[in-house]
Design a protein around this motif. Structure first.
Motif, PDB file in Angstrom:
ATOM      1  N   ASP A   5      40.839   5.663 -53.161  1.00 50.72           N
ATOM      2  CA  ASP A   5      42.231   5.837 -52.759  1.00 50.72           C
ATOM      3  C   ASP A   5      42.748   7.002 -53.599  1.00 50.72           C
ATOM      4  OD1 ASP A   5      44.721   5.486 -51.621  1.00 50.72           O
ATOM      5  OD2 ASP A   5      44.736   3.326 -51.912  1.00 50.72           O
ATOM      6  N   TRP A   6      43.807   7.651 -53.154  1.00 48.28           N
ATOM      7  CA  TRP A   6      44.290   8.798 -53.915  1.00 48.28           C
ATOM      8  C   TRP A   6      44.992   8.302 -55.176  1.00 48.28           C
ATOM      9  CZ3 TRP A   6      42.325  13.291 -53.386  1.00 48.28           C
ATOM     10  CH2 TRP A   6      42.830  14.332 -54.165  1.00 48.28           C
ATOM     11  N   PRO A   7      44.588   8.803 -56.338  1.00 50.79           N
ATOM     12  CA  PRO A   7      45.177   8.325 -57.595  1.00 50.79           C
ATOM     13  C   PRO A   7      46.596   8.844 -57.810  1.00 50.79           C
ATOM     14  CG  PRO A   7      43.552  10.029 -58.019  1.00 50.79           C
ATOM     15  CD  PRO A   7      43.520   9.761 -56.546  1.00 50.79           C
ATOM     16  N   SER A   8      47.284   8.145 -58.680  1.00 52.04           N
ATOM     17  CA  SER A   8      48.655   8.534 -59.026  1.00 52.04           C
ATOM     18  C   SER A   8      48.637   9.782 -59.905  1.00 52.04           C
ATOM     19  CB  SER A   8      49.340   7.398 -59.784  1.00 52.04           C
ATOM     20  OG  SER A   8      48.705   7.210 -61.041  1.00 52.04           O
ATOM     21  N   ALA A   9      49.786  10.403 -60.049  1.00 56.90           N
ATOM     22  CA  ALA A   9      49.912  11.579 -60.916  1.00 56.90           C
ATOM     23  C   ALA A   9      49.595  11.215 -62.367  1.00 56.90           C
ATOM     24  CB  ALA A   9      51.307  12.171 -60.804  1.00 56.90           C
ATOM     25  N   ASP A  10      49.978  10.022 -62.796  1.00 63.05           N
ATOM     26  CA  ASP A  10      49.670   9.572 -64.159  1.00 63.05           C
ATOM     27  C   ASP A  10      48.166   9.457 -64.363  1.00 63.05           C
ATOM     28  OD1 ASP A  10      52.322   9.436 -64.894  1.00 63.05           O
ATOM     29  OD2 ASP A  10      52.506   7.301 -64.434  1.00 63.05           O
ATOM     30  N   TRP A  11      47.471   8.889 -63.389  1.00 65.90           N
ATOM     31  CA  TRP A  11      46.019   8.759 -63.493  1.00 65.90           C
ATOM     32  C   TRP A  11      45.375  10.138 -63.585  1.00 65.90           C
ATOM     33  CZ3 TRP A  11      41.593  10.372 -61.213  1.00 65.90           C
ATOM     34  CH2 TRP A  11      40.436   9.675 -61.530  1.00 65.90           C
ATOM     35  N   LEU A  12      45.802  11.029 -62.717  1.00 70.43           N
ATOM     36  CA  LEU A  12      45.236  12.384 -62.722  1.00 70.43           C
ATOM     37  C   LEU A  12      45.471  13.069 -64.063  1.00 70.43           C
ATOM     38  CD1 LEU A  12      46.198  13.582 -59.139  1.00 70.43           C
ATOM     39  CD2 LEU A  12      43.895  13.121 -59.990  1.00 70.43           C
ATOM     40  N   ALA A  13      46.657  12.894 -64.620  1.00 71.45           N
ATOM     41  CA  ALA A  13      46.969  13.528 -65.905  1.00 71.45           C
ATOM     42  C   ALA A  13      46.082  12.996 -67.027  1.00 71.45           C
ATOM     43  CB  ALA A  13      48.438  13.316 -66.248  1.00 71.45           C
ATOM     44  N   PRO A  41      45.160  18.538 -46.573  1.00 71.71           N
ATOM     45  CA  PRO A  41      44.045  19.244 -47.213  1.00 71.71           C
ATOM     46  C   PRO A  41      44.361  19.836 -48.589  1.00 71.71           C
ATOM     47  CG  PRO A  41      44.307  19.954 -44.933  1.00 71.71           C
ATOM     48  CD  PRO A  41      45.461  19.070 -45.261  1.00 71.71           C
ATOM     49  N   ASP A  42      45.612  20.127 -48.869  1.00 71.89           N
ATOM     50  CA  ASP A  42      45.970  20.715 -50.170  1.00 71.89           C
ATOM     51  C   ASP A  42      45.747  19.751 -51.335  1.00 71.89           C
ATOM     52  OD1 ASP A  42      46.667  23.043 -48.884  1.00 71.89           O
ATOM     53  OD2 ASP A  42      48.809  22.594 -48.841  1.00 71.89           O
ATOM     54  N   LEU A  43      45.659  18.460 -51.053  1.00 70.40           N
ATOM     55  CA  LEU A  43      45.426  17.492 -52.123  1.00 70.40           C
ATOM     56  C   LEU A  43      44.112  17.766 -52.856  1.00 70.40           C
ATOM     57  CD1 LEU A  43      46.491  14.036 -50.639  1.00 70.40           C
ATOM     58  CD2 LEU A  43      47.558  15.293 -52.506  1.00 70.40           C
TER      59      LEU A  43
END
Length: 100
Positions: free
Chosen positions: A10-18, A41-43
């Protein structure tokens, strides 16, 4: 040095990505995250390092009517055998799936 491999179901949250992403990471985009990348697609460009998708999964999505021709160019298509190789070469292998 080891390379972390993240399986994004699933697409992770901004916090997870950071907290979890960095240039040395590899990503396999799957399931809901892949469907989202086909729509937005930009994701895929938000992820540093190498990002992969399974050819088999793309074929299954196409059978269900998803438009897979618009796959972001930054996503590398790999076979099931290459996926197994990645899991053996990378450490740790971490699965991300949002809690429901």
């Amino acid at each position: 040095m080891t390379t972390p491999l993240h399986l994004l179901r699933d697409w992770p949250s901004a916090d997870w990505l950071a907290n979890w992403q960095h240039d040395e990471c590899a990503f396999v985009i799957s399931e809901k995250a892949l469907e989202l990348c086909l729509v937005e697609p930009d994701l895929a460009d938000l992820l540093p390092g190498r990002s992969y998708v399974l050819i088999t999964e793309l074929a299954l999505l196409a059978e269900r009517g998803a438009v897979t021709e618009d796959l972001p160019l930054s996503l590398i298509q790999i076979s099931d055998a290459r996926w197994v190789d990645l899991t053996l070469q990378c450490a740790p292998v971490i699965t991300w799936d949002k809690a429901e």
